[in-house]
Structures are given as structure tokens and as C-alpha cells.
Write an enzyme that holds these catalytic residues in place. Structure first.
Site, short mmCIF file in Angstrom:
data_model
loop_
_atom_site.label_atom_id
_atom_site.label_comp_id
_atom_site.label_asym_id
_atom_site.label_seq_id
_atom_site.Cartn_x
_atom_site.Cartn_y
_atom_site.Cartn_z
N GLU A 152 0.80 -1.25 0.00
CA GLU A 152 0.00 0.00 0.00
C GLU A 152 0.82 1.28 0.00
O GLU A 152 0.55 2.21 0.76
CB GLU A 152 -0.96 -0.01 1.20
CG GLU A 152 -1.89 -1.21 1.18
CD GLU A 152 -2.88 -1.24 2.35
OE1 GLU A 152 -2.83 -0.33 3.19
OE2 GLU A 152 -3.69 -2.17 2.39
N GLU A 259 -5.88 -10.89 -1.60
CA GLU A 259 -6.70 -10.74 -0.38
C GLU A 259 -8.18 -10.66 -0.71
O GLU A 259 -8.90 -9.78 -0.22
CB GLU A 259 -6.26 -9.47 0.38
CG GLU A 259 -4.78 -9.43 0.69
CD GLU A 259 -4.36 -8.22 1.52
OE1 GLU A 259 -5.22 -7.47 2.02
OE2 GLU A 259 -3.13 -8.03 1.67
#
Ligand code: XIL
Length: 364
Positions: A152, A259
Site C-alpha cells: 500500500e 486478499e
């Protein structure tokens, strides 16, 4: 005589055994690993551990390898929790994906900041980054096949490329390439990837392509890009996922969906920025009604159909197995009863399992 009787009995048993329902990993094309995140609490539940061992052929420790759980202020590493997940994966012959080396959550800010929150000098922060990565990747060398090196890093803001984080402020934008270099030096065989949410979507996609191109231009050892895949019932549209995968694969990197989950509860924001908290309703505390269950199954089927169309995708991982253990029970609204995964709280397969199995088979 006795042996013959036993043989006959076993043959009869074989013939009358109900056909084993197909598992996710059996339904998937050979090129695609099917995985999930698991944590040490889940592995204490034998029924859940059995489902995990049966359904997947790769795993990711949910939080056990995050810096906050790995190292204390005196540079003492604790591998005990991580080792337990590694042992489970090894027993079940499943490759393990390491999550993660650099992220701005569940981390140790002192690696990059002084006690007043001011950035450390670049050289000191780089030393810390190297020491941390060497410590962890070195410990698991040869036992963890892939590392989410940077998680991220790309900003959600339209006018900003990288997210300002403690690592970025202390080192500069090249903290990313340094992290990949340190990880590669610590285990030259590990597959190294960049991982993020919403990067298959316009806005973040362009920035991700820019990041990948610049890393490749500098010969940074990056092998793959992970699209997290925290999705909603109606966002993003599957053709956007499709196009995003295509664009990312065109860089030459392998693509993974790391994910996957589908949030069926109402919320304002998409994606997975853990800094976001919302107030919101908790409409299904006693279970998901049948019509919603169907919607969820259909959505899972459509998403997985879009994913398996792409031979560039080498791994599809779910962010958990059963609803009771999903992080979405607390994100972005705290303390809800959420239903985003393939198995319910009683560990029963939901209609979404069938939909995913059917979708996986379209990729064969
Ligand atoms: C969550 C885990 O599920 C939690 O157990 C942990 O406390 C925080 O992180 N993006 C990621 C994951 O990369 O690490 C996050 O998982 C979900 C969003």
C-alpha cells in the site's frame, strides 16, 4: 480368507463412498494457486484447520509476520507465532506467502522515526530497514517462497503519487526499491511482490504502472504485483478488474489476487484503507438472508470468472476462510456481523463456494 474379506469390504466401501465434493484447489487450473490468509488462533480449531488444509494449496499468515509482532524496541525478533503458521504450511505441503515487510500499519514506527515522530536521518532509516528485512527474510529463507515486500505505498489522493509514510519521509521514494533489494539479498530465491488495494482501478492503476516501470527500469528485483481484491457487492465492475489485470500483466510481471473478499454490508468507501472508519448499520446480525446469499455467490462467481480468464494470474488468495474470523467484522465499521467469506460462522460452505468452484473450472 480373512484378508480377502477385508479387501472385498474395502472395495465395496470404495464403490459406495459418496463422491467427494470438489475442493477449491481441485477446481482451479494447474497454473493458479488457491490460498487464504490464516492466523494462529484459527489453526487451534481442528475443524477449521481441516478445511484450510483441504481447500487451499498455498497460505499467507494473516498478521503473524507484521513488524509489530516480529520485533521489539531492543531489536529482539520473535518468530514463535510465524513459525507456527510455517509449520502448518510445511506439514500440509503448501507454499507460504510472507505478508509483509514494509507497510504503514501494524508496524514499528521507530524503524523510521525518532521518539517525537520526526523522520530519522536517511542513512539510519536505511540501516534499520536493511536490518529488519535481513532478520525476517533471513530467518525464513527457503521456507517462505514469496514476500509482499511493500504494501500500500501508492496514494489514494488524485494529486499525489506515493503515500507519505514514516519510511517514505525518512528515506525518500526510493525506500521501495531499497526494500526489494534488501529482500532479494536476504533470499535470492524468494518471489518478491508489490501489493495494494484498488490498483486495478483507474487512478491508482496508472500510478501502479508508473511505479512498476520505474522499478523495472532500475533493474529492481520485483517479480509480481498483488491486487488485494477487497471488493463490494457492486464495486468494482468486473470489466474494470479484467482491464486492470490485463494492464498490470502487460508490464511482464506476474499478477496475483492476494486478499479477495466481498463485503455484502452497506458502506460508503470502497477499498481497504485501514485509516478509514465509518458509522454504519449492522443489518444481518443473525445471518445473511437467502437473497443476499445468492447475490454474494453470483458476485463471487463473476469476479473469479474474470480472474481466471488471465493466464498471467498465478495466485488467488482469500482474506480468510470463515465469516467469524474476517477483518471486515471491524472494518470500516467497528463491531458488525459481517458475511464476506466462503464459509459461514458454523464453518459450513456458503452458496458462494459452489459459485467459485464453477468459476474456477472455466479457467481450465
Ligand atoms: C488486516 C488483518 O486482517 C488484521 O488481522 C490485521 O490486524 C490488520 O490487517 N490490507 C492488508 C491486510 O494488506 O494486511 C489487512 O489485513 C487488510 C487490508
Amino acid at each position: 480368507m480373512k484378508a480377502r474379506a477385508i479387501l472385498l469390504l474395502s472395495l465395496t466401501a470404495l464403490c459406495f463412498r459418496p463422491a467427494l465434493a470438489e475442493t477449491l484447489r481441485e477446481a482451479a487450473p494447474k497454473r493458479l494457486l488457491i490460498g487464504a490468509c490464516v492466523n494462529t488462533e484459527e489453526l487451534k480449531n481442528p475443524k477449521l484447520a481441516a478445511i484450510i488444509a483441504e481447500q487451499y494449496n498455498c497460505l499467507t499468515p494473516e498478521y503473524e509476520l507484521m513488524p509489530e509482532f516480529m520485533v521489539d524496541k531492543g531489536w529482539r525478533f520473535t518468530f514463535e507465532r510465524g513459525d507456527r503458521v510455517v509449520a502448518f504450511a510445511e506439514t500440509n505441503k503448501m507454499p507460504l506467502f510472507g505478508h509483509m515487510l514494509v507497510w504503514h500499519f501494524v508496524t514499528r514506527n521507530w524503524l523510521f522515526e525518532d521518539k517525537d515522530g520526526k523522520p530519522l536521518p536517511r542513512a539510519e532509516a536505511l540501516d534499520n530497514l536493511k536490518r529488519y528485512i535481513e532478520g525476517v527474510v533471513g530467518h525464513y529463507k527457503g521456507r517462505i517462497v514469496a514476500w509482499d515486500v511493500v504494501n500500500e505505498a501508492i496514494s489514494d489522493q488524485a494529486n499525489e503519487f506515493l503515500r507519505p509514510t514514516p519510511a517514505q519521509r525518512a528515506i525518500g521514494d526510493d525506500y521501495i526499491e531499497k526494500a526489494f533489494e534488501f529482500a532479494h539479498a536476504a533470499d535470492t530465491n524468494a518471489l518478491l511482490y508489490y501489493n495494494d488495494y484498488n490498483i486495478e482501478q483507474p487512478g491508482k492503476l496508472e500510478k501502479t504502472l508508473k511505479l512498476i516501470q520505474s522499478l523495472k527500469a532500475k533493474n529492481v528485483p520485483i517479480d509480481a504485483v498483488g491486487i488485494q481484491g477487497h471488493y463490494l457487492l457492486n464495486w468494482p465492475p468486473t470489466n474494470m478488474i479484467d482491464k486492470g489485470i490485463e494492464a498490470l500483466a502487460a508490464t511482464g510481471l506476474k499478477v496475483m489476487i492476494t486478499e479477495l473478499d466481498v463485503d455484502p454490508l452497506p458502506r460508503d468507501t470502497s477499498g481497504a484503507n485501514m485509516a478509514v472508519t465509518e458509522a454504519g448499520a449492522n443489518p444481518y446480525p443473525d445471518g445473511l438472508p437467502a437473497d443476499m446469499q445468492e447475490k454474494l455467490a453470483r458476485r463471487y462467481g463473476e469476479i473469479v470468472t474474470a480472474i481466471v480468464r488471465h493466464p498471467s494470474v498465478t495466485m488467488l488468495g482469500f482474506w480468510g476462510t470463515d465469516d467469524g474470523h474476517s477483518w471486515l467484522n471491524d472494518f470500516p465499521v467497528k463491531k458488525r456481523t459481517n458475511h464476506p467469506l466462503l464459509f459461514d460462522r458454523q464453518l459450513q460452505p456458503k452458496p458462494a463456494v459452489d459459485a467459485v468452484i464453477r468459476a474456477l473450472k472455466t479457467g481450465k
